[in-house]
Structures are given as structure tokens and as C-alpha cells.
Scaffold this motif. Structure first.
Motif, mmCIF file in Angstrom:
data_model
loop_
_atom_site.group_PDB
_atom_site.id
_atom_site.type_symbol
_atom_site.label_atom_id
_atom_site.label_comp_id
_atom_site.label_asym_id
_atom_site.label_seq_id
_atom_site.Cartn_x
_atom_site.Cartn_y
_atom_site.Cartn_z
ATOM 1 N N THR A 683 0.846 -1.193 0.000
ATOM 2 C CA THR A 683 0.000 0.000 0.000
ATOM 3 C C THR A 683 0.885 1.248 0.000
ATOM 4 O OG1 THR A 683 -1.615 -1.210 1.337
ATOM 5 C CG2 THR A 683 -1.895 1.176 1.154
ATOM 6 N N PRO A 684 0.738 2.096 -1.022
ATOM 7 C CA PRO A 684 1.609 3.279 -1.063
ATOM 8 C C PRO A 684 1.142 4.358 -0.093
ATOM 9 C CG PRO A 684 0.134 3.267 -2.953
ATOM 10 C CD PRO A 684 -0.114 1.987 -2.215
ATOM 11 N N GLY A 685 2.103 5.166 0.342
ATOM 12 C CA GLY A 685 1.777 6.336 1.151
ATOM 13 C C GLY A 685 1.572 7.540 0.256
ATOM 14 N N LYS A 686 1.813 8.710 0.785
ATOM 15 C CA LYS A 686 1.627 9.939 0.032
ATOM 16 C C LYS A 686 2.815 10.173 -0.904
ATOM 17 C CE LYS A 686 -1.131 12.254 3.584
ATOM 18 N NZ LYS A 686 -1.238 13.440 4.490
ATOM 19 N N PRO A 687 2.588 10.850 -2.053
ATOM 20 C CA PRO A 687 3.699 11.179 -2.951
ATOM 21 C C PRO A 687 4.788 11.951 -2.222
ATOM 22 C CG PRO A 687 1.606 11.630 -4.026
ATOM 23 C CD PRO A 687 1.282 11.304 -2.598
ATOM 24 N N TYR A 688 6.020 11.496 -2.388
ATOM 25 C CA TYR A 688 7.128 12.103 -1.656
ATOM 26 C C TYR A 688 8.307 12.460 -2.566
ATOM 27 C CZ TYR A 688 11.062 12.517 1.591
ATOM 28 O OH TYR A 688 12.165 12.965 2.273
ATOM 29 N N LYS A 689 8.648 11.578 -3.519
ATOM 30 C CA LYS A 689 9.847 11.812 -4.320
ATOM 31 C C LYS A 689 9.670 11.251 -5.726
ATOM 32 C CE LYS A 689 12.115 7.565 -2.680
ATOM 33 N NZ LYS A 689 13.325 6.994 -2.034
ATOM 34 N N ILE A 690 10.642 11.597 -6.572
ATOM 35 C CA ILE A 690 10.673 11.094 -7.950
ATOM 36 C C ILE A 690 11.864 10.156 -8.099
ATOM 37 C CG2 ILE A 690 11.023 11.705 -10.371
ATOM 38 C CD1 ILE A 690 9.640 14.367 -9.784
ATOM 39 N N VAL A 691 11.619 8.992 -8.646
ATOM 40 C CA VAL A 691 12.679 8.025 -8.949
ATOM 41 C C VAL A 691 12.714 7.845 -10.466
ATOM 42 C CG1 VAL A 691 13.484 5.659 -8.672
ATOM 43 C CG2 VAL A 691 12.405 6.844 -6.744
ATOM 44 N N LEU A 692 13.855 8.098 -11.076
ATOM 45 C CA LEU A 692 14.002 8.012 -12.525
ATOM 46 C C LEU A 692 14.611 6.672 -12.943
ATOM 47 C CD1 LEU A 692 15.336 11.572 -13.431
ATOM 48 C CD2 LEU A 692 13.078 10.648 -13.916
ATOM 49 N N LYS A 693 14.064 6.108 -14.020
ATOM 50 C CA LYS A 693 14.600 4.872 -14.583
ATOM 51 C C LYS A 693 14.633 4.994 -16.101
ATOM 52 C CE LYS A 693 12.756 1.970 -10.844
ATOM 53 N NZ LYS A 693 11.875 0.812 -10.499
ATOM 54 N N ALA A 694 15.682 4.444 -16.709
ATOM 55 C CA ALA A 694 15.819 4.445 -18.166
ATOM 56 C C ALA A 694 15.474 3.058 -18.708
ATOM 57 C CB ALA A 694 17.240 4.826 -18.577
ATOM 58 N N ASP A 695 14.876 3.027 -19.886
ATOM 59 C CA ASP A 695 14.452 1.768 -20.506
ATOM 60 C C ASP A 695 15.440 1.389 -21.609
ATOM 61 O OD1 ASP A 695 13.131 -0.370 -21.612
ATOM 62 O OD2 ASP A 695 11.771 0.872 -22.794
ATOM 63 N N TYR A 696 16.430 0.575 -21.249
ATOM 64 C CA TYR A 696 17.433 0.154 -22.229
ATOM 65 C C TYR A 696 16.968 -1.046 -23.058
ATOM 66 C CZ TYR A 696 20.564 3.159 -19.530
ATOM 67 O OH TYR A 696 21.133 4.229 -18.902
ATOM 68 N N SER A 697 16.185 -1.942 -22.474
ATOM 69 C CA SER A 697 15.628 -3.103 -23.177
ATOM 70 C C SER A 697 16.650 -3.799 -24.070
ATOM 71 C CB SER A 697 14.406 -2.704 -23.991
ATOM 72 O OG SER A 697 13.328 -2.387 -23.147
ATOM 73 N N GLY A 698 17.799 -4.104 -23.498
ATOM 74 C CA GLY A 698 18.781 -4.926 -24.192
ATOM 75 C C GLY A 698 19.774 -4.191 -25.061
ATOM 76 N N LYS A 699 19.635 -2.860 -25.184
ATOM 77 C CA LYS A 699 20.563 -2.090 -26.015
ATOM 78 C C LYS A 699 21.004 -0.821 -25.292
ATOM 79 C CE LYS A 699 21.037 -4.351 -29.915
ATOM 80 N NZ LYS A 699 22.360 -4.782 -30.409
ATOM 81 N N PRO A 700 22.277 -0.452 -25.402
ATOM 82 C CA PRO A 700 22.754 0.786 -24.763
ATOM 83 C C PRO A 700 22.253 2.010 -25.503
ATOM 84 C CG PRO A 700 24.493 -0.184 -26.081
ATOM 85 C CD PRO A 700 23.364 -1.168 -26.111
ATOM 86 N N PHE A 701 22.364 3.145 -24.848
ATOM 87 C CA PHE A 701 22.036 4.449 -25.436
ATOM 88 C C PHE A 701 23.198 4.814 -26.360
ATOM 89 C CE2 PHE A 701 20.712 9.060 -24.168
ATOM 90 C CZ PHE A 701 19.875 9.129 -25.265
ATOM 91 N N LYS A 702 22.939 4.950 -27.666
ATOM 92 C CA LYS A 702 24.025 5.046 -28.638
ATOM 93 C C LYS A 702 24.098 6.425 -29.269
ATOM 94 C CE LYS A 702 26.041 2.572 -32.568
ATOM 95 N NZ LYS A 702 25.853 1.477 -33.545
#
Length: 785
Positions: A683-702
Motif C-alpha cells: 500500500t503506497p503512502g503519500k507522494p514524496y519523491k521522484i525516482v528516474l529509470k531508463a528503458d534500455y531493453s537490451g541495447k545501450p544508449f548510442k
């Protein structure tokens, strides 16, 4: 002495440069250093096209792949259509004088006129397949050349799909949206299959025969051009290598005399002992190296990957490498948010990676040929492919039909060597085609590939080898369960339209504004848990019910949400949204893969934030699942049973909870009594912070490829739990060699706000930041390689 040494070094340096320039052949990227302009006055286009300085025209510096217009995710006005221009200056060193020089475009939308140094040299119709331009006699050597491409993507009844965008169920975006290549070769060279235009010929054509796990025969036909004014004697050598680089078979053809300005064809057989057969579970690839020899020297060479397999479609099923194989597939539109079709090769791979990880073993390329990079990814990852020509609910006149037939030829000539392709959809989808059209379309497939076990497919039960209707083309409750003709039946679309419009037929526009009822499969992530569960149940019910009939497999509609020309809203029956964020139904399909095909998986389809919740749904490929609430055992049980599960490999698990308690759900999966995976939903609490994630899906950022990477801002509570109903406004910014494409600010949906980041030319560290009101900012460092 020093001067002598300096002279020697200069001579060596020059020799190295000359050797590099005289290499046997080269195909190099032609993507960089273009200029672009659109929406200009073309009433005096002759002056524009012939005047290199082009006064009063503001050219934008760009690189390929490129979209002619950045489109909003949700349509606020009609998609951009019109005329645009691409221009590039380039120099061919004089050392290449007397060689074959060409420029190849993998695709450009959709009517192209090409000018070189002010002279019109080529015209191409069609936006999804390549065109190859021999500029050997037009290019200036040692001087600056200007190539200009005039593109128009306005509605054209002669260019498939031809239906006006405002009535079309998908969009076609303007621009040179795939790669371009500069080709420099000796005047004796392997031809380009599409440019050659030869039935069952051109370029390199290979097929398998007499395939078993003990031995296989690979037959390779190579077409070699001689552009010299005198005859030449050449031979062709082929080396087949396994994934370790070891040569497992080789063949040297006898010498052949090529007439001046003509071509010759070489056919060679290679025997492979104990071949490793290609399949979705074991996508074994071999490297095919084809070399053209003159006087014992290599003068041209091509290398590409292929797979060895045997397959056939019969009314009783699909058979791969001698074993019956159940096709579980999806449809895919190639569109990205904002940039339309202009995906980098790495982005194409990431889409295929998602399809594979969603549990599918098959993809239908709806409704046009995909990028070569996408097909390469399917070969590598092990995804069977139905390749398709452009077409949807439109049947034009004779010129349209001839262009459509050419699409079939060009699609096959471009794609015929891919390991993954098992079906050729030489059919205009949901179109009232004439019998003569279908007879010709099917005939083209088999004339281009006159081999055993080549299969055409179409949505009508006529002419084609495999019948691929949509589920909703017949009505409930039987749909296609009573189909009993002696023809393979593949359900090519299901799970959307029959729930959305209850068999309303093909009159799409009449139903475009139907209320998004809960029973619809068109659900966005922000609609909440119940609607996402309903979408997943729709797919489960339809997928299970399809196999109550005699089918070779089914293909759901579809993997990603996408935009349509005829409606302002997105088509949202995707198991992932247009930003490639999964919905619950994604995990239903992922659970249908056995653990010997993938790792154990378990997903709790419950946010556990609603006091009325008394049911927990879990998708897993485990034998048993145990659920605890705040450490207290709820139950340990087997998968569900019933009318919606009898044909599933791994039915879902449904747990009933006596009383809702906020806290933590913990689910543990077991296989053969052994614990293999654990997952939690809290059960989540109140919004507190932002967590960033990148979607590489098997390939690097080129770098240097216009690579587009999705970055997701998760709005979480203080403990890092995503707040599933958060809609906070999030603003993105980027430092480094990258830029944000499209919206920099947007509201989170179901607790996640996406952004699209495009890499620039210079590799290095890219810092992505996201801020929101009363939220701790998020920071993410990604490496642009």
C-alpha cells in the motif's frame, strides 16, 4: 637523414590512405550532415531544386532517421502532411573514379523525387520499402555534390495504403525515417535485389533443403553485375560460419564469363553437418559470407546472418523443425510518440525485446513492412514474423494494384533471407480485394520464392496458403471454432474489436466515439486497477477460446498503443502504452512462457490501496503460489480452473482475502515444490519523491544515431513504493549530449510520467533531472556510448 625519414613516413601515410580508399567495397552510413526544410513556397520549385544556395530558405541541420514533423501524442489537429526537402553535400574522392557509386534509402515517406546537382535522377513511390540509386554516371569526383530529396506524404490513391489519413486506422509520418547508405564498389559487384528487379533473383537468395538435426543443405544463389564495357571472368566463394566464427561449410563456384554491362547468376550448395536449428527458444544464427573473386582476388563481399530451420503450415497445425508449435503472437505498429516512424536501430531492437519478454513467439508486422533492424532483432531474439505489405480497407484502381504488386516483390526481395520470417502477408488487410488481384498476389509470392514450404497469407479464405482472419470477422459465441476447411487458420487479430464494438463490422468511424465501457479492451493505465484487470481478462478469455477451435495460433491486437488518423484519441488496446509502459495484460502474456523458455515470473496485479479489495490476481508461470498479507498466510494454491483456462499453459491465480488490511502483499512462486521467485505489492503512502529509470531493453544508449530512449519518472512514497494513483505534474530537463523530444512537462499517469530523450553525436554522460511540486527531485545519469 631526418628529411629522408619524414619522406618515408609521408609515403607510408599516403599508401595507407590509398589502400583505405581502394578497399574492395564499402557501405557506409549516409545519415549525417543533412539539411531539412518544409512548409515553404514551392510554386517555383524548379529554381529551388536547381539553385544550391537556395536564398530565403532556412535549412535546418539534421541527421537521419528523421521525422518531418514532431507530432503531439494526442492529436490536437490533423497530422502534418505536405512537401518537404532534404539536402546533403558530399564529396567522392577522385580515387573512386570508375567505380560503382550508389545511394540507398531504406525508406522515405512516400513519394520521393531525387535530384543530384540540380538534375532529377530518380523517382520512387511508396513509403515502407527501400530504393537504390546508381549515381556512378552523375556524381562529380573530387568536388562537392548536392543531393536533394523532395518528399510528399499527402494522400495519394495510387500509393498503398492509399486510404486518406483522416479515414485510416494508423498514421504514416513524413520524412526520411530510416537509414541512408553510401555504396562504393568495384564495377563488378553483387547486385541489390530490389534494384535488380529480377524475379527469383537479384542480390543473394538462399534457402534450406533436406534439413534435419544431422545435416542440412543450404542453397545460395548470387547475382553479380558487370558494369564494365568489356567481358569479365569471375567466381563466387561462400563461407558459412557459426556463432563462434568457425567456418562450418564452404563453396567455390566455377568461373563464369560475364558479358559487358550485364550480370551472371551463381548457384552453390553447402552441406552443414549437425546444424544448430533456429527456433524461438534457440535462435541459432549462422553468418553467410559471400565473396566475388577476379583473378583470385576479392573484389566484392557481403556478410549477413541467417538461420537453418524447417517449417510448414498445415490444417492440423504449424510445425517447426519437425515438432508441432503453438503460435502465440501479437501485432505491432512501428510508431513512437512524437517522432512517428523515425526510430533508431536500437529503438527497433528494444521493441522486439519487449515483444519477446512479453511472452510472444510471433509478431505480425501490421500493416506494412518493418525496418530491417527490427527483422534483424527478431532473427537474433527468436520471434517468428509475418511480413506484410501496406494496405488497410482500401482497394484502388489498376495503378494502385500494380504498385501493390511491386510492394510484394520488393518486400520479398529485401527480406527473404531472414530466419524469422515464416509468412508473407501479400494481402490488403480487411479490404474487398478482387479474385484476380489475390490470384496474382499469391502467384508473385511463389514465383519469387519457388521452393517448398513457402507460405502466403491473407485475411480472405481464397488464393492464399494460410487464412488469417480477425476473430471479430465472425460473431460470438462460435467465432472461428467451427471452421473446418483443409486450410491452416491463424487468428491474426483478437481481443480488441469484439469487446469494443460487439462485432460492429468495419464501419470504424461510426463507432469512434463509443463510451469507454469497462468491458472494452481499450484501457489506459490511468483508468485504474479494475479496468486493467478487465483488459487482461478479455485477452485471457479470447486467447483461451480461440484454441477451442482448430487453429495454428493466434495474434492479439496489440502490443503498443498507437495513434489513428481518423480519431483524436489513441487506440489503447495495447498491452503496453505508446511509451512502452506495461499494463496488467502484459504480465498475463509473459506468464504463458514456460520456465525452460524464460526465467520464473510472478506479477501481483493489485495496487493494494482500495479498502474494498478482497481479491488478489497473480500472473505467474509457477506451479503454485503462496500469498501472505502483512506476514499472515492467505493461501497456497494451484492456478485457476474453468472455461477461461482450459487451453492456457499457465492460468492466473486468484486469491480471496477475508478482509482488506493496508500493508504488504507477498507472493511466492513454487515449481515442483521448490521456491523460485518472490514479489511484493505494498500500500503506497503519500507522494514524496521522484525516482528516474531508463528503458534500455537490451541495447545501450548510442551516440550519433538519433537514438531515442524512454525515461520514466516514478512518483513514489518515502519508501520508494510507486503511488499508483499519482497524477503530479513532472518537468524534465537534460544536461549533456542529449535533448528532450516532445513534451518536457506532463502529468504522471498511474504514478509514472514518461519522457523521450534523444542522444546527440558526442558520447559521454547525460544527466536527466525531473522535478515536481512538493516532491524530492529525481536525478539519473545515463551513458551515451
Amino acid at each position: 637523414m631526418k628529411k629522408l625519414l619524414l619522406c618515408i613516413l609521408l609515403i607510408i601515410s599516403c599508401l595507407i590512405k590509398i589502400k583505405a580508399q581502394l578497399k574492395i567495397s564499402s557501405t557506409t552510413s549516409f545519415n549525417a550532415n543533412w539539411e531539412f526544410v518544409k512548409d515553404i513556397d514551392t510554386t517555383n520549385s524548379a529554381r529551388l531544386l536547381s539553385n544550391i544556395s537556395t536564398p530565403n530558405v532556412n535549412w535546418e541541420k539534421i541527421s537521419l532517421p528523421h521525422t518531418a514533423h514532431i507530432e503531439p501524442v494526442k492529436k490536437v489537429k490533423e497530422q502534418w502532411q505536405g512537401t518537404c526537402f532534404y539536402r546533403k553535400y558530399f564529396t567522392i574522392p577522385t580515387v573512386n573514379k570508375g567505380k560503382h557509386i550508389a545511394i540507398k534509402f531504406d525508406a522515405a515517406m512516400h513519394e520521393a523525387d531525387v535530384y543530384l546537382n540540380g538534375k532529377h535522377i530518380y523517382k520512387h513511390l511508396g513509403g515502407f520499402l527501400p530504393f537504390y540509386i546508381d549515381i556512378s554516371d552523375n556524381v562529380l569526383f573530387g568536388k562537392s555534390n548536392c543531393i536533394l530529396v523532395k518528399l510528399n506524404n499527402q494522400d495519394n490513391p495510387d500509393i498503398p495504403p492509399a486510404k486518406p489519413i483522416k479515414d485510416l486506422d494508423y498514421n504514416y509520418y513524413g520524412g526520411i525515417y530510416r537509414d541512408a547508405w553510401l555504396i562504393i564498389k568495384n564495377k563488378i559487384y553483387i547486385s541489390d535485389a530490389v534494384q535488380a528487379g529480377h524475379e527469383n533473383g537479384g542480390g543473394i537468395l538462399l534457402h534450406d533443403e533436406e534439413v534435419s538435426d544431422k545435416q542440412a543443405k543450404l542453397i545460395v544463389k548470387t547475382e553479380v553485375n558487370n558494369d564494365f564495357d568489356q567481358q569479365k571472368t569471375v567466381s563466387v566463394k561462400i563461407n558459412l560460419k557459426d556463432k563462434t566464427g568457425k567456418t562450418v561449410a564452404t563453396s567455390l563456384a566455377g568461373k563464369q564469363l560475364l558479358k559487358p554491362n550485364s550480370f551472371g547468376s551463381f548457384t552453390q550448395n553447402l552441406t552443414v553437418n549437425s546444424p544448430k536449428l533456429w527456433s524461438p527458444s534457440h535462435p541459432e544464427l549462422y553468418s553467410v559470407q559471400v565473396q566475388v573473386l577476379e583473378n583470385g582476388k576479392i573484389i566484392d563481399e557481403q556478410t549477413f546472418n541467417t538461420g537453418i530451420k524447417t517449417f510448414k503450415f498445415e490444417a492440423s497445425g504449424f510445425y517447426l523443425n519437425g515438432e508441432k508449435f503453438k503460435i502465440v503472437g501479437t501485432n505491432r505498429h512501428q510508431e513512437y510518440p512524437y517522432i512517428g516512424y523515425a526510430l533508431s536501430n536500437n529503438a527497433q531492437y528494444r521493441d522486439a525485446w519487449k515483444i519477446k519478454n512479453a511472452g510472444y513467439n510471433f509478431v505480425r508486422c501490421s500493416h506494412y513492412p518493418p525496418s530491417p533492424a527490427f527483422l534483424d532483432a527478431c532473427d537474433e531474439l527468436g520471434i517468428l514474423v509475418m511480413d506484410a505489405i501496406p494496405g488497410w480497407q482500401f482497394f484502388g484502381g489498376l495503378t494502385f494494384q500494380e504498385n501493390s504488386f511491386q510492394n510484394i516483390r520488393d518486400m520479398i526481395r529485401r527480406d527473404r533471407n531472414h530466419a524469422a520470417i515464416v509468412l508473407w502477408e501479400a494481402s490488403l488487410n480487411e479490404t474487398d480485394m478482387s479474385n484476380p488481384y489475390m490470384d496474382t498476389a499469391n502467384s508473385i509470392v511463389h514465383r519469387e520464392l519457388p521452393f517448398k514450404d513457402v507460405f502466403s497469407t491473407g485475411w480472405k479464405d481464397y488464393a492464399f496458403d494460410v487464412f488469417n482472419p480477425a476473430r471479430q470477422h465472425l460473431k460470438a459465441p462460435d467465432y472461428w471454432k467451427k471452421y473446418n476447411k483443409n486450410k491452416p487458420l491463424l487468428i491474426a487479430e483478437y481481443g480488441d474489436w469484439e469487446y469494443y464494438a460487439q462485432n460492429a463490422g468495419f464501419n470504424q468511424t461510426e463507432y469512434q466515439n463509443l463510451t469507454k465501457e469497462e468491458k472494452s479492451s481499450r484501457q489506459v493505465r490511468g483508468y485504474g486497477q479494475e479496468r486493467l484487470l478487465q483488459q487482461a481478462l478479455n485477452y485471457q478469455e479470447a486467447h483461451n477460446d480461440n484454441f477451442n477451435g482448430n487453429i495454428v495460433g493466434d495474434v492479439n491486437w496489440l502490443i503498443f498503443d498507437y495513434k489513428r488518423g481518423y480519431a483524436t484519441d489513441l487506440e489503447t488496446s495495447g498491452v503496453m502504452d505508446i511509451f512502452r509502459i506495461p499494463k496488467f495484460s502484459y504480465y498475463f502474456y509473459a506468464s504463458q512462457r514456460n520456465t525452460d523458455e524464460s526465467r520464473p515470473m510472478l506479477f501481483i496485479a493489485n495496487y493494494w490501496n482500495d479498502p474494498t479489495d478482497k481479491v488478489v490476481k497473480i500472473y505467474s508461470n509457477c506451479d503454485e503460489v503462496e500469498v501472505k498479507l502483512n506476514g499472515t498466510l492467505i493461501a497456497r494454491q494451484k492456478p485457476d480452473t474453468g472455461i477461461n483456462t482450459n487451453n492456457l499453459k499457465h492460468p492466473p491465480f486468484t486469491f480471496k482475502v477475508a478482509k482488506y488490511q493496508p500493508g504488504s502483499l507477498q507472493a511466492t512462486g513454487y515449481i515442483n515444490g521448490r521456491e523460485v521467485i518472490t514479489s511484493t505489492s505494498a500500500t503506497p503512502g503519500k507522494p514524496y519523491k521522484i525516482v528516474l529509470k531508463a528503458d534500455y531493453s537490451g541495447k545501450p544508449f548510442k551516440a550519433g544515431t538519433n537514438d531515442a530512449l524512454f525515461v520514466y519518472a516514478y512518483v513514489t512514497d518515502i519508501n520508494g513504493i510507486t503511488v499508483c494513483d499519482a497524477t503530479n505534474l513532472v518537468k524534465f530537463s537534460v544536461d549533456g549530449s542529449a535533448k528532450i523530444i516532445g513534451d518536457k512537462t506532463g502529468n504522471a499517469e498511474a504514478g509514472i510520467a514518461p519522457a523521450l530523450i534523444m542522444g546527440m553525436d558526442k558520447p559521454g554522460k547525460v544527466l536527466i533531472k525531473a522535478i515536481g511540486d512538493q516532491l524530492v527531485p529525481g536525478n539519473l545519469s545515463v551513458i551515451l556510448h
